[in-house]
Design a protein around this motif. Structure first.
Motif, PDB file in Angstrom:
ATOM      1  N   ALA A 198       0.772  -1.202   0.063  1.00 25.07           N
ATOM      2  CA  ALA A 198      -0.099  -0.062  -0.088  1.00 25.07           C
ATOM      3  C   ALA A 198       0.825   1.130  -0.195  1.00 25.07           C
ATOM      4  N   VAL A 233      -4.348  -2.234 -11.800  1.00 16.56           N
ATOM      5  CA  VAL A 233      -4.028  -2.903 -10.705  1.00 16.56           C
ATOM      6  C   VAL A 233      -4.644  -4.225 -10.953  1.00 16.56           C
ATOM      7  N   HIS A 234      -3.587  -5.333 -10.418  1.00 18.02           N
ATOM      8  CA  HIS A 234      -4.302  -6.328 -10.569  1.00 18.02           C
ATOM      9  C   HIS A 234      -5.175  -7.086  -9.592  1.00 18.02           C
ATOM     10  N   SER A 253      -5.998  -9.129  -7.461  1.00 15.06           N
ATOM     11  CA  SER A 253      -5.461 -10.213  -6.699  1.00 15.06           C
ATOM     12  C   SER A 253      -6.259 -11.107  -5.780  1.00 15.06           C
ATOM     13  N   ASP A 273       0.236  -2.329 -10.386  1.00 15.99           N
ATOM     14  CA  ASP A 273       0.328  -2.788  -9.050  1.00 15.99           C
ATOM     15  C   ASP A 273      -0.279  -4.416  -9.087  1.00 15.99           C
ATOM     16  N   LEU A 274       0.803  -5.145  -8.648  1.00 18.47           N
ATOM     17  CA  LEU A 274       0.550  -6.686  -9.182  1.00 18.47           C
ATOM     18  C   LEU A 274       0.190  -7.295  -7.664  1.00 18.47           C
ATOM     19  N   GLY A 275       0.558  -6.843  -6.401  1.00 19.54           N
ATOM     20  CA  GLY A 275       0.275  -7.328  -5.405  1.00 19.54           C
ATOM     21  C   GLY A 275       1.156  -8.539  -5.201  1.00 19.54           C
ATOM     22  N   SER A 280       4.088  -6.971  -3.079  1.00 19.66           N
ATOM     23  CA  SER A 280       4.131  -7.217  -1.377  1.00 19.66           C
ATOM     24  C   SER A 280       5.321  -8.136  -1.354  1.00 19.66           C
ATOM     25  N   ALA A 336       6.692  -5.928   3.083  1.00 16.38           N
ATOM     26  CA  ALA A 336       7.486  -4.915   2.354  1.00 16.38           C
ATOM     27  C   ALA A 336       6.670  -4.476   1.158  1.00 16.38           C
ATOM     28  N   GLY A 363      -3.990 -12.196  -1.878  1.00 12.27           N
ATOM     29  CA  GLY A 363      -3.034 -11.464  -2.552  1.00 12.27           C
ATOM     30  C   GLY A 363      -2.376 -12.344  -3.752  1.00 12.27           C
TER      31      GLY A 363
HETATM   32  C1  PLP Z   1      -1.965  -6.817  -1.272  1.00 12.18           C
HETATM   33  C2  PLP Z   1      -2.079  -5.947  -2.345  1.00 12.18           C
HETATM   34  C3  PLP Z   1      -2.004  -4.763  -1.876  1.00 12.18           C
HETATM   35  C4  PLP Z   1      -1.337  -4.191  -0.766  1.00 12.18           C
HETATM   36  O1  PLP Z   1      -0.276  -4.539  -0.298  1.00 12.18           O
HETATM   37  P1  PLP Z   1       0.316  -4.823   1.247  1.00 12.18           P
HETATM   38  O2  PLP Z   1       1.566  -5.324   1.249  1.00 12.18           O
HETATM   39  O3  PLP Z   1      -0.643  -5.691   2.078  1.00 12.18           O
HETATM   40  O4  PLP Z   1       0.155  -3.231   1.710  1.00 12.18           O
HETATM   41  C5  PLP Z   1      -1.994  -3.513  -2.972  1.00 12.18           C
HETATM   42  N1  PLP Z   1      -2.425  -3.942  -4.300  1.00 12.18           N
HETATM   43  C6  PLP Z   1      -2.754  -5.242  -4.636  1.00 12.18           C
HETATM   44  C7  PLP Z   1      -2.919  -5.640  -6.068  1.00 12.18           C
HETATM   45  C8  PLP Z   1      -2.504  -6.153  -3.645  1.00 12.18           C
HETATM   46  O5  PLP Z   1      -2.833  -7.511  -4.010  1.00 12.18           O
END
Ligand code: PLP
Length: 432
Positions: free
Chosen positions: A143, A214-215, A217, A247-249, A279, A289, A368
């Protein structure tokens, strides 16, 4: 004789081995207060004088334990946010200890001067594991990485995102709301189920600063759906000189054969993302992280933004992350690639020992990554009432409770703990 005269004296209690050992972790006043409390309990008759030493040892033990309780994960869910996501590898655990004291996290020992390359080891490891990236940055969590990327690249302007990607990441936290806390406006395009490249193109104005993909996830969309690919968005971004944030997650650095449909950082970079966010404690299998990998130019902008300092990660997790990436073999990876025959044999052995039934049971990646993707396996089925006793036993065993039964899935249990799980189940059965 008055039994209270048999209560051990403070000086004698201070010499007990359990008390001497406790001095490593508890201060003298704290130890004395426990001694006084037990003596008081003996004077009031709650503890027999001959049990004082044992009672004191128990209380000191409890006082030393941190409030977090280790859990044996028998749910079959590999990444479970409520129990701390990824368990660390041995290499990462050892790294935590190595980095606990003074370390040269920001010092060049040859010159004795400040080095300014905090996290260099973790970044080297990430770049070696993810050849498409020119540079990397690690912050507190995923995040935070998203917050930093959108703020540094789009402050005072707009970021375009598909309506199908306005996700909630858990516990009521939503990515759009996170971005709205900054000086960045989200420009939503498309429909929930279908967004086309043309939707992005039409939404671009002089205020547009970046494209964000944004994936999804933690959920799957099926049926009449469409999305713009990273390759397509790259072409749009090039035409309008905009950076493309993905943003893959999940945190897969490269493709994993066990999860054929799960996108990975290397592929997204190769397809044209300027920066990919992942992440550390999901499928990468490391500590919490936020990992940013991408082009040197974009990464330089992120590194010099003031938020980068506010979101920075500590030396302990940098050490654990470097060790995780270098060793590659993590408990998460092992659980994902578990040999089905081995899992079946372990499950059968457990069922023989505790008297349950072996049933087919799909494991899950969990939070995730790879939503809805089953990992075929087995579990031991037991009566539902055992679940609560297992969760409150010692050690704690966390089963899956589903459709009125208690399921013990050994996928995420280290094989060395199978006997402990069996013993915990027998104790729970005995307590019935
Ligand atoms: C999990 C996730 C986040 C958040 O990541 P954290 O490490 O939990 O803060 C953001 N974007 C996506 C697509 C995620 O899957």
């Amino acid at each position: 004789m008055d039994p209270r005269r048999r209560i051990p004296r403070t000086d004698d209690l201070l010499r007990l081995p359990a008390v001497v050992a406790a001095r490593d972790v508890l201060s003298a006043p704290v130890i004395r207060s426990h001694i006084q409390a037990v003596q008081e309990a003996a004077r009031s008759g709650d503890v027999a004088p001959e049990d004082v030493a044992e009672e004191l040892a128990t209380r000191l033990n409890q006082a030393q334990a941190i409030s977090l309780t280790p859990v044996i994960n028998a749910t079959g869910v590999i990444i479970h946010t409520n129990i701390g996501r990824a368990p660390l590898s041995h290499a990462a655990t050892a790294a935590l200890t190595r980095a606990a004291g003074y370390v040269d996290v920001e010092m060049d020992l040859a010159t004795g001067l400040r080095s300014g390359d905090r996290g260099a080891g973790a970044i080297r490891a990430l770049l070696a594991a993810c050849p498409g990236a020119e540079d990397a940055l690690v912050v507190n969590n995923g995040a935070a990485a998203l917050l930093l990327a959108t703020t540094a690249l789009a402050e005072g302007g707009e970021v375009i995102i598909s309506r199908g990607e306005l996700i909630e990441i858990g516990a009521g936290f939503r990515l759009p709301e996170l971005i709205e806390t900054t000086d960045v406006d989200l420009r939503e395009v498309g429909a929930t189920n279908r967004t086309h490249v043309a939707d992005y193109v039409r939404a671009i104005t002089p205020r547009t600063r970046a494209l964000l993909k944004v994936h999804p996830s933690n959920f799957r969309m099926e049926g009449f759906t469409a999305e713009a690919t990273v390759t397509e968005l790259r072409a749009v971004a090039d035409e309008h000189s905009l950076p493309l944030i993905v943003d893959l997650g999940s945190g897969l650095l490269t493709h994993d054969s066990a999860l054929p449909e799960e996108p990975d950082v290397s592929t997204q970079l190769a397809e044209g993302a300027d920066v990919v966010i992942a992440s550390g404690d999901k499928l990468l299998g490391g500590p919490q992280a936020g990992i940013l990998l991408g082009t040197a130019a974009v990464m330089a902008r992120l590194k010099k933004h003031p938020l980068a300092r506010a979101l920075r990660i500590d030396k302990l997790r940098l050490a654990a992350l470097e060790a995780t990436v270098n060793a590659r073999e993590t408990p998460v990876h092992q659980a994902l690639h578990l040999d089905p025959d081995t899992l079946r044999a372990r499950t059968t052995a457990l069922a023989d020992e505790v008297g349950g039934t072996v049933v087919e049971h799909d494991g899950r990646v969990g939070g995730g990554g790879a939503p809805g993707f089953p990992l075929p396996g087995w579990a031991v089925e037991l009566p539902a009432e055992l679940a609560q006793r297992l969760r409150t036993g010692d050690p704690v065993v966390l089963p899956r409770v589903h459709q009125g039964v208690c399921l013990i899935d050994l996928r995420c249990v280290p094989a060395t703990l199978d006997r402990e799980v069996a013993a915990a189940i027998r104790r729970a059965q005995g307590a019935a």
